[in-house]
Design a protein around this motif. Structure first.
Motif, short mmCIF file in Angstrom:
data_model
loop_
_atom_site.label_atom_id
_atom_site.label_comp_id
_atom_site.label_asym_id
_atom_site.label_seq_id
_atom_site.Cartn_x
_atom_site.Cartn_y
_atom_site.Cartn_z
N UNK A 393 0.84 -1.20 0.00
CA UNK A 393 0.00 0.00 0.00
C UNK A 393 0.88 1.25 0.00
N UNK A 394 0.27 2.35 -0.40
CA UNK A 394 1.02 3.61 -0.51
C UNK A 394 1.52 4.07 0.87
N UNK A 395 0.72 3.83 1.93
CA UNK A 395 1.17 4.29 3.25
C UNK A 395 2.36 3.47 3.75
N UNK A 396 2.36 2.16 3.42
CA UNK A 396 3.52 1.34 3.80
C UNK A 396 4.76 1.82 3.04
N UNK A 397 4.56 2.18 1.77
CA UNK A 397 5.69 2.64 0.95
C UNK A 397 6.24 3.96 1.48
N UNK A 398 5.33 4.88 1.80
CA UNK A 398 5.79 6.19 2.30
C UNK A 398 6.51 6.02 3.64
N UNK A 399 5.98 5.16 4.51
CA UNK A 399 6.64 4.92 5.80
C UNK A 399 8.05 4.40 5.56
N UNK A 400 8.20 3.49 4.61
CA UNK A 400 9.52 2.91 4.32
C UNK A 400 10.47 3.99 3.80
N UNK A 401 9.97 4.83 2.90
CA UNK A 401 10.84 5.88 2.32
C UNK A 401 11.22 6.90 3.40
N UNK A 402 10.26 7.26 4.23
CA UNK A 402 10.53 8.24 5.29
C UNK A 402 11.58 7.70 6.26
N UNK A 403 11.43 6.44 6.63
CA UNK A 403 12.40 5.85 7.57
C UNK A 403 13.79 5.85 6.96
N UNK A 404 13.87 5.46 5.69
CA UNK A 404 15.18 5.41 5.03
C UNK A 404 15.77 6.80 4.94
N UNK A 405 14.93 7.79 4.55
CA UNK A 405 15.42 9.16 4.41
C UNK A 405 15.94 9.67 5.75
N UNK A 406 15.20 9.39 6.83
CA UNK A 406 15.63 9.86 8.15
C UNK A 406 16.96 9.23 8.55
N UNK A 407 17.10 7.93 8.31
CA UNK A 407 18.34 7.27 8.72
C UNK A 407 19.52 7.79 7.89
N UNK A 408 19.27 8.16 6.61
CA UNK A 408 20.35 8.72 5.80
C UNK A 408 20.76 10.09 6.33
N UNK A 409 19.76 10.90 6.73
CA UNK A 409 20.07 12.22 7.31
C UNK A 409 20.95 12.07 8.52
N UNK A 410 20.57 11.11 9.38
CA UNK A 410 21.34 10.93 10.61
C UNK A 410 22.78 10.57 10.29
#
Lengths: 414, 224
Positions: A393-410
């Motif tokens: 689902x789109x919400x699962x996909x967005x959650x995955x992308x957000x988590x990855x983006x946050x961990x890259x920022x860190x």
């Protein structure tokens, strides 16, 4: 208007000249939005004594004295917290409260009471710095600022004990009027025992939704504090993919026990999801989707519609398969198109046959970007022989992308 | 009228398939679990680390805390105490180690069991007065530690021929920069009160040491 910090310096005296220092005030939280003071408490030697407010005759504000008829009418009580009343000083003062208007957690630095019909009522909680200064200045500083004052009606008092609800503690329950997302967010501001307590306050369907929306680590902390009966009930109400993610993080023994207590069909579908590694599409997808055979007519599909939609979590797209046993993916149709189609049309006539699909072993982040890029509510997931297994689902996909983006920022900044 | 030729080289619609070529990947072995009498291999479980990795994960936070304890101030103190008293004071280390272990384990257990910090617990149990008292003690103790840090940093910098008057403010400056970066990265919302206090103390410390150094330089110049 009087502050609890000022009342703590009052004395109780009676007609016979007996005097005791006021130790605390007791309220029954559920009596009203602004609970009245029901009891006065004082200590006499090693004894902890409770006097009903009805014994109060008058209050001498100037000399800081509460005049009662007879101090000997007081009864000795246990110092342990009672489920019938709450001590303002010992239990609420300095405790963590939820400020529902501003959606945040605050500490009660002081409490404001107001006299109404000859009885004090708990009206507000002071969270400001002035309250701390009042408490440590021994009465030299008495300024009460408006800024840190919050109406008691919109405050939820948490005890930090997930068993408190079961033990009969009283709550406003205004928290239930907030959306699940807001409750999940507010629960991340409090320690995990408070968050678990918060979950026990809610009706189970709402609690399941809140649990779904909590971040993974917090979800696990809170879940492990719940009683097994409630834990099973909440798992049963959660979306299958969220439930599988949560169960996958538990210790093996707990996982097995919970899977055996869940209804068989649900348990089997969760197990199917757990067969895939977490970093693959199989680990991200949900298998709780609606599909119909391509040769069914629109009328037949509509007949089955209600029953399938009631049991299914993801209902925005309907997948069309060759036959319901082999589930070979043939196409897709939106609920809107199904509703406006003619009764005698076959589903394969109105379906969209150009369906891009994901494979169960695809890499999870790439798949998430594909789902977002597809501009669809979900993308189907197929296995061998194009067999429909689930959807991302789109919400699962967005959650995955957000988590990855946050961990890259860190990683960039640390 | 559309006279465009039929496109060639495209697949016939009947042969269009939604199946994508699977990417060959090595999947983790998974764990075989018996559920309702059925043995199933599950790969989606977060397994508890085992063996050496598990021990390293347990040791990690302790090793970091221990390394943080061996700071510039500590090394300067140990070396000067060793130079002055030899091994006569080594017994103090044994007592200190036990007391450190007790206090740290107690705090760690309290945190793990309640999900709250020590100050939160003190405040909830003993009230705001004792909490402020503890905060004062921490500030005094940490003030002493900070002083010893700068003594150690100054002494170490002089070993490398760098004047302590240059090194100390720069050290503070780097703390200031890292604090600013953190503030920018995490935003005001995530910057807790504790962080804000430390950050402010860090800034104050920087400006304080800067003024101190400037005053000393002036005195040096006036002495000249």
């Amino acid at each position: 208007m009087v502050m609890l910090s000022a009342l703590k310096r009052f004395e109780i005296n009676d007609d016979n000249g007996r005097r005791e220092k006021l130790f605390d005030l007791g309220v029954v939280l559920l009596d009203s939005d602004y609970p009245p003071v029901n009891y006065l408490f004082y200590k006499s030697g090693a004894n902890f004594l409770r006097l009903s407010w009805d014994a109060v005759q008058s209050i001498d504000w100037k000399n800081k004295q509460i005049k009662v008829s007879d101090l000997t009418r007081a009864e000795e009580v246990s110092t342990e917290p009672s489920k019938n009343y709450v001590l303002l000083g010992r239990e609420i003062l300095d405790a963590l409260l939820l400020d529902l208007q501003n959606r945040r957690a605050v500490r009660a630095n002081d409490l404001q009471l107001e006299e109404k019909d000859g009885r004090w009522e708990l009206r507000a909680v002071d969270t400001g710095l002035n309250a701390i200064l009042r408490r440590i200045s021994f009465g030299l500083y008495n300024y009460v600022g408006e800024k840190g004052l919050y109406d008691w009606k919109y405050v939820e008092f948490l005890r930090g004990n997930p068993q408190a609800v079961k033990n009969g503690a009283g709550y406003h329950l205004r928290i239930t009027r907030m959306s699940a997302g807001e409750i999940a967010q507010i629960s991340s501001f409090v320690p995990y025992l408070h968050a678990a307590e918060l979950l026990t306050l809610l009706p189970d369907p709402q609690a399941a939704k809140v649990l779904e929306l909590m971040p993974g680590e917090r979800q696990l902390q809170v879940f492990e504090e719940l009683e097994e009966k409630q834990a099973v009930s909440l798992l049963g109400m959660m979306a299958l993919d969220a439930a599988a993610d949560l169960i996958g993080r538990l210790q093996t023994d707990s996982m097995k026990r919970l899977l055996e207590k869940l209804p068989r069909a649900q348990s089997q579908r969760i197990v199917e999801l757990l067969r895939y590694p977490e970093d693959t599409v199989g680990g991200m997808m949900t298998n709780d989707i609606v599909y119909f055979a391509a040769d069914s007519t629109v009328a037949e599909a509509r007949d089955k519609f209600r029953e399938r939609f009631r049991k299914t979590d993801f209902v925005y797209l309907i997948y069309i398969v060759g036959d319901e046993e082999n589930r070979t993916l043939r196409g897709m149709i939106s609920v809107r198109n199904l509703l406006i189609a003619e009764d005698n049309q076959k589903l394969e006539e109105i379906m969209d046959p150009y369906v891009a699909a994901l494979n169960t072993t695809d890499e999870v982040v790439e798949a998430a970007y594909r789902v977002v890029g597809s501009q669809l509510a979900a993308m189907p997931v197929v296995g061998l022989n194009n067999k429909l297994l689930g959807a991302v689902t789109i919400d699962a996909a967005i959650t995955e992308i957000t988590q990855t983006a946050n961990s890259e920022n860190l990683r960039i900044f640390s | 009228m559309n006279d465009q030729p039929n496109p060639t080289g495209l697949e016939a619609i009947d042969s269009v398939t939604t199946e994508l070529p699977p990417i060959s990947r090595t999947l983790p072995a998974g764990m075989r679990v018996n559920i309702r009498g059925r043995s199933i291999k599950l790969r989606g479980l977060k397994r508890q680390p085992k063996g050496l990795w598990r021990w390293l994960l347990i040791l990690g936070p302790g090793l970091i805390a221990t390394s943080a304890g061996n700071d510039a101030g500590g090394i300067a103190t140990y070396s000067s105490a060793g130079a002055q008293f030899g091994y006569k004071l080594i017994w103090v280390m044994l007592v200190l180690t036990v007391s450190f272990a007790v206090v740290q384990e107690m705090c760690a257990r309290l945190g793990a069991a309640t999900g709250r910090g020590l100050l939160d617990l003190i405040r909830e149990r003993f009230g705001v007065g004792w909490t402020l008292f503890v905060v004062c003690i921490v500030i005094i103790a940490n003030g002493g530690v900070t002083l010893s840090e700068f003594v150690g940093i100054g002494a170490a910098s002089e070993l490398f021929g760098v004047s302590r008057y240059i090194y100390r403010p720069n050290r503070r400056g780097s703390a200031l920069v890292s604090g600013n970066l953190r503030l920018l990265r995490e935003g005001r919302e995530n910057f807790s009160i504790d962080d804000a206090c430390l950050f402010r103390l860090s800034n104050r410390g920087f400006y304080g040491s800067f003024r101190l150094e400037r005053g000393r330089r002036r005195r040096v110049r006036s002495d000249d």
